[in-house]
Design a protein around this motif. Structure first.
Motif, PDB file in Angstrom:
ATOM      1  N   ALA A   8     -24.715  -1.178  72.225  1.00  0.00           N
ATOM      2  CA  ALA A   8     -24.506  -0.683  70.865  1.00  0.00           C
ATOM      3  C   ALA A   8     -25.415   0.494  70.657  1.00  0.00           C
ATOM      4  O   ALA A   8     -26.606   0.424  70.885  1.00  0.00           O
ATOM      5  CB  ALA A   8     -24.812  -1.782  69.839  1.00  0.00           C
ATOM      6  N   GLY A   9     -24.808   1.609  70.202  1.00  0.00           N
ATOM      7  CA  GLY A   9     -25.619   2.790  69.927  1.00  0.00           C
ATOM      8  C   GLY A   9     -26.305   3.328  71.155  1.00  0.00           C
ATOM      9  O   GLY A   9     -27.398   3.883  71.068  1.00  0.00           O
ATOM     10  N   GLY A  10     -25.689   3.157  72.349  1.00  0.00           N
ATOM     11  CA  GLY A  10     -26.297   3.699  73.563  1.00  0.00           C
ATOM     12  C   GLY A  10     -27.451   2.860  74.062  1.00  0.00           C
ATOM     13  O   GLY A  10     -28.225   3.293  74.897  1.00  0.00           O
ATOM     14  N   GLU A  11     -27.630   1.617  73.583  1.00  0.00           N
ATOM     15  CA  GLU A  11     -28.735   0.782  74.016  1.00  0.00           C
ATOM     16  C   GLU A  11     -28.204  -0.539  74.539  1.00  0.00           C
ATOM     17  O   GLU A  11     -27.142  -1.012  74.141  1.00  0.00           O
ATOM     18  CB  GLU A  11     -29.703   0.514  72.850  1.00  0.00           C
ATOM     19  N   TRP A  12     -28.979  -1.147  75.434  1.00  0.00           N
ATOM     20  CA  TRP A  12     -28.673  -2.494  75.907  1.00  0.00           C
ATOM     21  C   TRP A  12     -29.623  -3.449  75.206  1.00  0.00           C
ATOM     22  O   TRP A  12     -30.830  -3.289  75.243  1.00  0.00           O
ATOM     23  CB  TRP A  12     -28.855  -2.564  77.421  1.00  0.00           C
ATOM     24  N   ARG A  31     -39.677   1.297  74.930  1.00  0.00           N
ATOM     25  CA  ARG A  31     -38.361   1.754  74.482  1.00  0.00           C
ATOM     26  C   ARG A  31     -38.467   3.182  73.985  1.00  0.00           C
ATOM     27  O   ARG A  31     -39.389   3.550  73.278  1.00  0.00           O
ATOM     28  CB  ARG A  31     -37.851   0.840  73.362  1.00  0.00           C
ATOM     29  N   GLY A  32     -37.510   3.992  74.383  1.00  0.00           N
ATOM     30  CA  GLY A  32     -37.404   5.359  73.895  1.00  0.00           C
ATOM     31  C   GLY A  32     -36.012   5.615  73.383  1.00  0.00           C
ATOM     32  O   GLY A  32     -35.177   4.707  73.305  1.00  0.00           O
ATOM     33  N   GLU A  33     -35.756   6.880  73.032  1.00  0.00           N
ATOM     34  CA  GLU A  33     -34.448   7.216  72.491  1.00  0.00           C
ATOM     35  C   GLU A  33     -33.332   7.037  73.511  1.00  0.00           C
ATOM     36  O   GLU A  33     -32.202   6.710  73.155  1.00  0.00           O
ATOM     37  CB  GLU A  33     -34.450   8.662  71.974  1.00  0.00           C
ATOM     38  N   MET A  34     -33.651   7.260  74.788  1.00  0.00           N
ATOM     39  CA  MET A  34     -32.601   7.238  75.814  1.00  0.00           C
ATOM     40  C   MET A  34     -32.873   6.215  76.908  1.00  0.00           C
ATOM     41  O   MET A  34     -32.200   6.229  77.935  1.00  0.00           O
ATOM     42  CB  MET A  34     -32.456   8.622  76.445  1.00  0.00           C
ATOM     43  N   SER A  35     -33.818   5.305  76.716  1.00  0.00           N
ATOM     44  CA  SER A  35     -34.122   4.361  77.780  1.00  0.00           C
ATOM     45  C   SER A  35     -34.867   3.152  77.229  1.00  0.00           C
ATOM     46  O   SER A  35     -35.456   3.194  76.146  1.00  0.00           O
ATOM     47  CB  SER A  35     -34.964   5.034  78.874  1.00  0.00           C
ATOM     48  N   VAL A  36     -34.817   2.069  78.009  1.00  0.00           N
ATOM     49  CA  VAL A  36     -35.573   0.855  77.731  1.00  0.00           C
ATOM     50  C   VAL A  36     -36.257   0.446  79.026  1.00  0.00           C
ATOM     51  O   VAL A  36     -35.651   0.534  80.112  1.00  0.00           O
ATOM     52  CB  VAL A  36     -34.668  -0.289  77.219  1.00  0.00           C
ATOM     53  N   VAL A  49     -42.448  -5.391  89.014  1.00  0.00           N
ATOM     54  CA  VAL A  49     -42.211  -3.959  88.902  1.00  0.00           C
ATOM     55  C   VAL A  49     -41.809  -3.644  87.468  1.00  0.00           C
ATOM     56  O   VAL A  49     -41.606  -4.545  86.649  1.00  0.00           O
ATOM     57  CB  VAL A  49     -41.093  -3.486  89.870  1.00  0.00           C
ATOM     58  N   ALA A  50     -41.720  -2.364  87.149  1.00  0.00           N
ATOM     59  CA  ALA A  50     -41.155  -1.908  85.880  1.00  0.00           C
ATOM     60  C   ALA A  50     -39.798  -1.286  86.173  1.00  0.00           C
ATOM     61  O   ALA A  50     -39.663  -0.497  87.117  1.00  0.00           O
ATOM     62  CB  ALA A  50     -42.068  -0.888  85.211  1.00  0.00           C
ATOM     63  N   VAL A  51     -38.790  -1.668  85.407  1.00  0.00           N
ATOM     64  CA  VAL A  51     -37.442  -1.130  85.580  1.00  0.00           C
ATOM     65  C   VAL A  51     -37.034  -0.434  84.294  1.00  0.00           C
ATOM     66  O   VAL A  51     -37.032  -1.037  83.219  1.00  0.00           O
ATOM     67  CB  VAL A  51     -36.435  -2.244  85.932  1.00  0.00           C
ATOM     68  N   LYS A  52     -36.706   0.825  84.417  1.00  0.00           N
ATOM     69  CA  LYS A  52     -36.238   1.613  83.271  1.00  0.00           C
ATOM     70  C   LYS A  52     -34.724   1.704  83.327  1.00  0.00           C
ATOM     71  O   LYS A  52     -34.140   2.148  84.326  1.00  0.00           O
ATOM     72  CB  LYS A  52     -36.853   3.008  83.286  1.00  0.00           C
ATOM     73  N   LEU A  53     -34.060   1.275  82.252  1.00  0.00           N
ATOM     74  CA  LEU A  53     -32.616   1.395  82.119  1.00  0.00           C
ATOM     75  C   LEU A  53     -32.320   2.603  81.239  1.00  0.00           C
ATOM     76  O   LEU A  53     -32.864   2.723  80.139  1.00  0.00           O
ATOM     77  CB  LEU A  53     -32.024   0.135  81.479  1.00  0.00           C
ATOM     78  N   LEU A  54     -31.474   3.479  81.727  1.00  0.00           N
ATOM     79  CA  LEU A  54     -31.140   4.691  80.995  1.00  0.00           C
ATOM     80  C   LEU A  54     -29.883   4.486  80.180  1.00  0.00           C
ATOM     81  O   LEU A  54     -29.009   3.691  80.537  1.00  0.00           O
ATOM     82  CB  LEU A  54     -30.975   5.861  81.959  1.00  0.00           C
ATOM     83  N   ALA A  55     -29.784   5.208  79.080  1.00  0.00           N
ATOM     84  CA  ALA A  55     -28.647   5.069  78.176  1.00  0.00           C
ATOM     85  C   ALA A  55     -27.337   5.289  78.929  1.00  0.00           C
ATOM     86  O   ALA A  55     -27.253   6.175  79.792  1.00  0.00           O
ATOM     87  CB  ALA A  55     -28.769   6.057  77.016  1.00  0.00           C
ATOM     88  N   THR A 192     -39.537  17.190  74.843  1.00  0.00           N
ATOM     89  CA  THR A 192     -39.713  16.584  73.528  1.00  0.00           C
ATOM     90  C   THR A 192     -40.240  17.660  72.587  1.00  0.00           C
ATOM     91  O   THR A 192     -41.221  18.340  72.903  1.00  0.00           O
ATOM     92  CB  THR A 192     -40.699  15.402  73.600  1.00  0.00           C
ATOM     93  N   LEU A 193     -39.604  17.833  71.445  1.00  0.00           N
ATOM     94  CA  LEU A 193     -39.854  18.997  70.598  1.00  0.00           C
ATOM     95  C   LEU A 193     -41.318  19.173  70.229  1.00  0.00           C
ATOM     96  O   LEU A 193     -41.822  20.298  70.198  1.00  0.00           O
ATOM     97  CB  LEU A 193     -39.016  18.897  69.320  1.00  0.00           C
ATOM     98  N   GLU A 194     -42.014  18.093  69.930  1.00  0.00           N
ATOM     99  CA  GLU A 194     -43.405  18.225  69.471  1.00  0.00           C
ATOM    100  C   GLU A 194     -44.325  18.821  70.526  1.00  0.00           C
ATOM    101  O   GLU A 194     -45.401  19.313  70.197  1.00  0.00           O
ATOM    102  CB  GLU A 194     -43.949  16.856  69.039  1.00  0.00           C
ATOM    103  N   TYR A 195     -43.907  18.790  71.792  1.00  0.00           N
ATOM    104  CA  TYR A 195     -44.782  19.227  72.885  1.00  0.00           C
ATOM    105  C   TYR A 195     -44.133  20.305  73.757  1.00  0.00           C
ATOM    106  O   TYR A 195     -44.646  20.616  74.826  1.00  0.00           O
ATOM    107  CB  TYR A 195     -45.149  18.012  73.756  1.00  0.00           C
TER     108      TYR A 195
END
Length: 335
Positions: A8-12, A31-36, A49-55, A192-195
């Motif tokens: 939903a909304g590009g997220e799992w 969690r970020g805008e495009m990944s968890v 380990v750490a696993v990053k799932l992308l949108a 990222t816009l701020e940086y």
């Protein structure tokens, strides 16, 4: 992907307990805008380990998939103590994932939200570790382009001299400077816009000095609690990075010596040629200014690396006179 899932909304959502390839997902750790990001068990080796799932929409973007695999391979080859190692990049059932070392700690954004602004000593100590990682990447023509507090992990250090151990992550989501046009497409913004450095925003070619600018934004936030440019909307923020002068740090932190102000002015210069050449050069100048209270010398004019023979350089008897060497190349930006 097996187990409970709800896209939903590009997220799992509800992915704890699910299996991604050979990884059993446990609890969500970021969690970020495009990944968890999940803590996970590597079922083959029995390690955490750490696993990053992308949108999911990223998995459908062929250009992004190509860039992700390419850059992750380059990043995986960087054996550096302050870069999170990447173990695997893959795709399963339409889901892109990145498996990497699990770091016991928190990201810098969480640390700043909890503790507020840091002392100059601590900020420089963390920044120097990040700077060494960035400079190592630049030596392999890899530009991060998304240096921000959320991509800096802070773990417990090993001794009193370095109580924190900083890791830079998300190199798999960067862009290699030498292949920028081929792999990102015209007009695609990465960062990222701020940086974001001005040249990123305008679509000009980037190199390691782009990361110098972003790192300076991060250090500014470490010292004040917010990045240098804050505006009400994205367009105003984009304009500020390109055209507005950066704020004066000591107006927000009057306890710091005025000598730090020209350091930030140079690191946040709109033109890459006016910045420090290396990330470590920036942090070294900042630390020196904080310790001595003396502003750094101005950046010298560039010295040509070669010049044509001077026709008038002859002795009175007409023989050629050797031209004395010019001044040595400036390396004050090196650590």
């Amino acid at each position: 992907m097996t187990g409970r899932e709800d896209q939903a909304g590009g997220e799992w959502r509800g992915a704890e307990g699910a299996r991604i390839a050979e990884y059993l997902l446990q609890d969500e750790i970021g969690r970020g805008e495009m990944s968890v990001v999940y803590r996970a068990e590597d079922l083959r080796l029995g390690r955490t380990v750490a696993v990053k799932l992308l949108a999911p929409e990223l998995a459908r973007n062929d250009t992004f998939r190509q860039r992700l695999v390419h850059e992750s391979r380059v990043a995986a080859a960087l054996d550096h103590p302050h870069i999170v190692p990447v173990f695997e990049v893959g795709e399963t059932e339409g889901m892109l994932y990145i498996a990497m070392r699990y770091v016991q700690g928190r990201d810098l954004a969480t640390l700043l939200a909890r503790d507020g602004p840091l002392s100059l000593e601590i900020a420089c100590r963390i920044a120097l570790q990040v700077a060494s990682a960035l400079d190592a990447a630049h030596a392999h023509d890899l530009v991060h382009r998304d240096v921000k507090p959320g991509n800096i992990l802070i773990a417990e250090g090993t001794d009193n001299d370095r109580p924190e151990h900083a890791y830079l992550t998300d190199f798999g989501l960067t862009t290699k400077s030498l292949s920028l046009t081929d792999l990102t497409g015209v007009g695609q913004f990465v960062g990222t816009l701020e940086y974001a450095a001005p040249e990123q925003i305008s679509g000009r070619p980037v190199d390691g000095r782009c990361d110098v600018y972003s790192l300076a934004c991060v250090v500014f936030e470490m010292l004040t609690g917010a990045p240098p440019f804050r505006r009400e909307d994205d367009m105003a923020l984009l304009w500020a990075h390109q055209y507005d002068p950066p704020p004066v740090l000591t107006e927000l932190r009057p306890d710091l010596p005025p000598a730090v102000d020209p350091v930030f002015a140079r690191a946040l210069a709109k033109t890459p040629d006016d910045r420090y050449e290396t990330c470590q050069g920036f942090v070294a100048a900042l630390r020196a200014a904080g310790r001595t209270g003396q502003p750094p010398p101005p950046k010298p004019s560039a010295v040509p690396r070669s010049r044509p023979p001077r026709q008038a350089d002859t002795t009175p008897d007409g023989s050629a006179e050797s031209t004395p060497p010019g001044p040595p190349f400036d390396d004050d930006d090196e650590w």
